[in-house]
Design an enzyme around this catalytic site. Structure first.
Site, PDB file in Angstrom:
ATOM      1  N   ASP A 136      -1.811  28.870  -4.961  1.00 14.61           N
ATOM      2  CA  ASP A 136      -1.051  27.626  -5.000  1.00 14.61           C
ATOM      3  C   ASP A 136       0.020  27.618  -6.092  1.00 14.61           C
ATOM      4  O   ASP A 136       0.925  26.791  -6.078  1.00 14.61           O
ATOM      5  CB  ASP A 136      -2.039  26.499  -5.340  1.00 14.61           C
ATOM      6  CG  ASP A 136      -2.042  25.407  -4.297  1.00 14.61           C
ATOM      7  OD1 ASP A 136      -1.246  25.473  -3.352  1.00 14.61           O
ATOM      8  OD2 ASP A 136      -2.858  24.477  -4.449  1.00 14.61           O
ATOM      9  N   LYS A 145      -4.202  25.326   7.188  1.00 11.02           N
ATOM     10  CA  LYS A 145      -4.004  26.486   6.316  1.00 11.02           C
ATOM     11  C   LYS A 145      -4.790  27.680   6.855  1.00 11.02           C
ATOM     12  O   LYS A 145      -4.297  28.804   6.897  1.00 11.02           O
ATOM     13  CB  LYS A 145      -4.425  26.148   4.878  1.00 11.02           C
ATOM     14  CG  LYS A 145      -3.397  25.258   4.179  1.00 11.02           C
ATOM     15  CD  LYS A 145      -3.878  24.655   2.877  1.00 11.02           C
ATOM     16  CE  LYS A 145      -2.804  23.707   2.337  1.00 11.02           C
ATOM     17  NZ  LYS A 145      -3.203  22.943   1.163  1.00 11.02           N
ATOM     18  N   GLN A 179      -8.111  22.166  -2.697  1.00 15.58           N
ATOM     19  CA  GLN A 179      -7.284  21.110  -2.115  1.00 15.58           C
ATOM     20  C   GLN A 179      -7.338  19.841  -2.964  1.00 15.58           C
ATOM     21  O   GLN A 179      -8.408  19.384  -3.353  1.00 15.58           O
ATOM     22  CB  GLN A 179      -7.770  20.813  -0.681  1.00 15.58           C
ATOM     23  CG  GLN A 179      -6.939  19.809   0.078  1.00 15.58           C
ATOM     24  CD  GLN A 179      -5.519  20.300   0.402  1.00 15.58           C
ATOM     25  OE1 GLN A 179      -5.273  21.496   0.518  1.00 15.58           O
ATOM     26  NE2 GLN A 179      -4.594  19.382   0.522  1.00 15.58           N
TER      27      GLN A 179
HETATM   28  N1  GUN Z   1      -2.446  18.429  -1.856  1.00 18.87           N
HETATM   29  C1  GUN Z   1      -1.187  18.093  -1.508  1.00 18.87           C
HETATM   30  N2  GUN Z   1      -0.342  19.127  -1.703  1.00 18.87           N
HETATM   31  C2  GUN Z   1      -1.087  20.135  -2.185  1.00 18.87           C
HETATM   32  C3  GUN Z   1      -0.783  21.467  -2.587  1.00 18.87           C
HETATM   33  O1  GUN Z   1       0.354  21.950  -2.538  1.00 18.87           O
HETATM   34  N3  GUN Z   1      -1.846  22.194  -3.023  1.00 18.87           N
HETATM   35  C4  GUN Z   1      -3.109  21.687  -3.099  1.00 18.87           C
HETATM   36  N4  GUN Z   1      -4.062  22.471  -3.559  1.00 18.87           N
HETATM   37  N5  GUN Z   1      -3.421  20.461  -2.747  1.00 18.87           N
HETATM   38  C5  GUN Z   1      -2.409  19.690  -2.285  1.00 18.87           C
END
Ligand code: GUN
Length: 287
Positions: free
Chosen positions: A119, A52, A96
């Site tokens: 998100d 990311k 996350q």
């Molecule tokens: N873990 C797996 N997919 C995601 C996501 O789309 N956002 C976040 N924050 N954690 C994740």
């Protein structure tokens, strides 16, 4: 069969962000900034978080990773989020998932400011989506909608089945497809005779989290199949999805492969969301 290449679509999305980010920088003297919070040492999460950050930098945005130790308390995590909420140089926040078991994801999702929710998973963002007036959409389902739009695949009037009802994918996916005028059925692990639903569908989004669970016999000929799954399968750990993709050739109208389908769109959408939040905060969307 049309292969829906998410890698190509993600590349196109990133290309549209480069001039947007440059223009934001020129007007604001800084790039849009994403803060990513990761708790603990989960190796898959560490890879996602690093990717990311790299993706932000590739389009000219900046990103900070806040790595908290696995034993961090809920109070300390909340304090970190409050700090990021009030930091004027932070445009987007992402915590996350999954979090270690002693921490409460719901508390996190209530705390992150809706104006910084990169998100699209906070309670406020989900509420806006449910009410039909979305602010920021969750990254993975929004990425699916972008792929469909890119290939000119309208969902209006289609019979759509979403397999999976998670807050991250299944539920928001169903809401977005509904908003795009599809007729949506949500199936899940307790659905009786799943394939009687999927076989009747014009479009199936599979987010069940089970490696190679569905194949040709579960779909109608000419259906569109979107595979959100990602797993390491077999002795050599090859990546695969929830669908046996190799069976679809000559049967489906269109399908996403794994890897190279939905996966790359999640991060591309995260960048779009962060850029939009930064522009919003700077007043660039006001008329
Ligand atoms: N873990 C797996 N997919 C995601 C996501 O789309 N956002 C976040 N924050 N954690 C994740």
């Amino acid at each position: 069969m049309l292969i829906l290449n998410g890698k190509d679509v993600a590349k196109e999305v990133r290309a549209t962000l480069v001039p947007r980010v440059a223009s934001f920088k020129e007007k604001n003297g800084r790039a849009p900034h994403l803060s990513v919070v990761i708790v603990g040492e989960d190796s898959a999460s560490q890879v996602y978080v690093k990717n990311k950050k790299l993706a932000c930098e590739a389009v000219g945005m900046t990103s900070t990773i806040h790595a908290l130790p696995v034993q961090v308390s809920q109070q300390e995590l909340n304090e970190k989020i409050r700090k990021l909420n009030s930091d004027p140089l932070v445009d987007g926040i992402l915590v996350q998932f999954p979090l270690p078991k002693h921490l409460c994801a719901e508390e996190v999702l209530k705390l992150i400011s809706e104006s910084k929710d990169a998100d699209g998973l906070t309670y406020m963002s989900m509420g806006h989506l449910l009410a039909g007036n979305p602010l920021v959409n969750p990254c993975t389902p929004a990425g699916v909608m972008t792929i469909l739009r890119h290939y000119g695949l309208s969902v209006e009037g289609l019979k759509v089945v979403v397999v999976g009802r998670s807050n991250i994918v299944g539920k928001p996916m169903a809401l977005m497809l509904n908003a795009a005028n599809a007729t949506v059925t949500i199936c899940h692990s307790k659905t009786v005779n799943l394939s009687s639903y999927t076989r009747a569908a014009d479009l199936v989004v599979v987010a069940a989290g089970k490696a190679r669970m569905l194949g040709k016999e579960d779909f109608k000929q000419g259906a569109i199949i979107i595979d959100v799954g990602i797993h390491r399968d077999g002795p050599n750990g090859k990546l695969c999805g929830d669908v046996r993709f190799e069976e679809l050739q000559g049967w489906a109208k269109a399908a996403t492969p794994v890897p190279g389908g939905v996966g790359p769109m999640t991060i591309a959408t995260l960048l779009q969301n962060t850029c939009w939040l930064a522009e919003q905060k700077a007043g660039l969307h006001k008329t």
